[in-house]
Scaffold this motif. Structure first.
Motif, PDB file in Angstrom:
ATOM      1  N   LYS A 136       0.833  -1.198   0.000  1.00 26.33           N
ATOM      2  CA  LYS A 136       0.000   0.000   0.000  1.00 26.33           C
ATOM      3  C   LYS A 136       0.871   1.253   0.000  1.00 26.33           C
ATOM      4  N   CYS A 137       0.377   2.305  -0.626  1.00 23.07           N
ATOM      5  CA  CYS A 137       1.032   3.605  -0.499  1.00 23.07           C
ATOM      6  C   CYS A 137       0.975   4.017   0.965  1.00 23.07           C
ATOM      7  N   LEU A 154       6.060   5.989  -0.740  1.00 19.00           N
ATOM      8  CA  LEU A 154       5.225   7.160  -1.033  1.00 19.00           C
ATOM      9  C   LEU A 154       4.770   7.089  -2.490  1.00 19.00           C
ATOM     10  N   CYS A 155       3.458   7.056  -2.705  1.00 18.86           N
ATOM     11  CA  CYS A 155       2.923   6.974  -4.053  1.00 18.86           C
ATOM     12  C   CYS A 155       1.494   7.490  -4.059  1.00 18.86           C
ATOM     13  N   ASN A 156       0.925   7.604  -5.235  1.00 18.69           N
ATOM     14  CA  ASN A 156      -0.451   8.069  -5.384  1.00 18.69           C
ATOM     15  C   ASN A 156      -1.373   6.870  -5.537  1.00 18.69           C
ATOM     16  N   GLY A 157      -2.531   6.940  -4.904  1.00 20.32           N
ATOM     17  CA  GLY A 157      -3.487   5.852  -5.015  1.00 20.32           C
ATOM     18  C   GLY A 157      -3.360   4.883  -3.861  1.00 20.32           C
ATOM     19  N   TRP A 175       1.163   0.560  -4.496  1.00 19.21           N
ATOM     20  CA  TRP A 175       2.344   0.740  -5.344  1.00 19.21           C
ATOM     21  C   TRP A 175       2.099  -0.058  -6.619  1.00 19.21           C
ATOM     22  N   GLY A 186       4.233   2.769 -12.042  1.00 17.84           N
ATOM     23  CA  GLY A 186       4.250   4.086 -11.421  1.00 17.84           C
ATOM     24  C   GLY A 186       5.572   4.398 -10.734  1.00 17.84           C
ATOM     25  N   VAL A 241       7.635   5.917  -7.542  1.00 17.58           N
ATOM     26  CA  VAL A 241       7.425   6.028  -6.100  1.00 17.58           C
ATOM     27  C   VAL A 241       8.648   6.684  -5.462  1.00 17.58           C
ATOM     28  N   TYR A 281      12.787   9.830  -7.324  1.00 16.67           N
ATOM     29  CA  TYR A 281      11.761   8.947  -7.887  1.00 16.67           C
ATOM     30  C   TYR A 281      12.381   7.627  -8.356  1.00 16.67           C
TER      31      TYR A 281
END
Length: 211
Positions: free
Chosen positions: A87-88, A136-139, A142, A146, A148, A187
């Motif tokens: 999970k983010c 750390l990511c969006n949504g 992971w 994308g 992260v 990133y």
């Protein structure tokens, strides 16, 4: 060799294909690319000559180097079941496959840039709480395609590369360090590896969301 044993299961990678698994999961063994500097996170049995004297962590341009494989695990003193989606916002450990040491940071100064040192620490996958990094990511999760960031859970620096290059005995490899400031230098993206199939948990959550 640990990587050789893992690659015996490369049929799993070929069977599922490069794009059919959307999420990154616990137990997966991956190479991580710094997208700004195009180097993969790397370690080896070479120690820093300054700072902590622990095993060094670098960035390399080679795609094929077996010393760039890292296993994704749960945070210190926990078990993350194989196939559990990351999970983010979840803290994890990254264990270097060939040496069994964990990605680690602490209040030592990195040798080239003067930022915070990042090392590999522990024995056979067991170190301490300074091995924990938050994804750390969006949504919610992971995802494979994308970018992260990895934030050190204790000191809050971000895993970064800014281009400083080592000389002998690791000529051409880039320094990896921790920086407080978010930027394009921190990133990362999951690249080559063996990705464990997502567990039934994710499928159940997807089904529930459709109801």
């Amino acid at each position: 060799m640990a990587v050789v044993q893992l690659l015996l299961f490369a049929g799993l990678w070929n069977a599922v294909g490069a794009s059919s698994l959307a999420v990154v999961t616990c137990g997966s063994v991956v190479k991580l690319l710094n997208t700004r500097h195009n180097v993969r996170l790397h370690s080896h049995d070479v120690r820093y000559g300054s700072g902590s004297g622990q095993q060094s962590v670098t960035g390399v341009t080679s795609v094929d180097d077996s010393n760039s494989y890292w296993r994704i695990r749960g945070k210190t003193a926990t078990v993350c079941e194989r196939g559990t989606p990351i999970k983010c916002g979840q803290p994890i450990r990254l264990t270097h496959v060939n040496t069994g040491r964990n990605l680690h940071s602490h209040h030592f100064t990195s040798p080239l840039s003067g930022n915070q040192e990042v090392s590999a620490f522990g024995e056979e996958g067991e170190g301490d709480y300074l091995d924990d990094w938050t994804v750390l990511c969006n949504g919610p999760y992971w995802v494979r395609d994308g970018e992260v960031r990895f934030k050190h859970s204790s000191t809050e620096v971000l895993l970064s590369v800014t281009g400083e290059q080592y000389g002998r005995p690791i000529s051409g490899q880039k320094e990896v360090h921790g920086m407080a400031q978010p930027s394009q230098n921190n990133y990362w993206k999951a690249m080559e590896g063996i990705f464990m199939k997502p567990s039934e948990l994710l499928k159940a959550e997807a089904h529930h969301a459709e109801l």
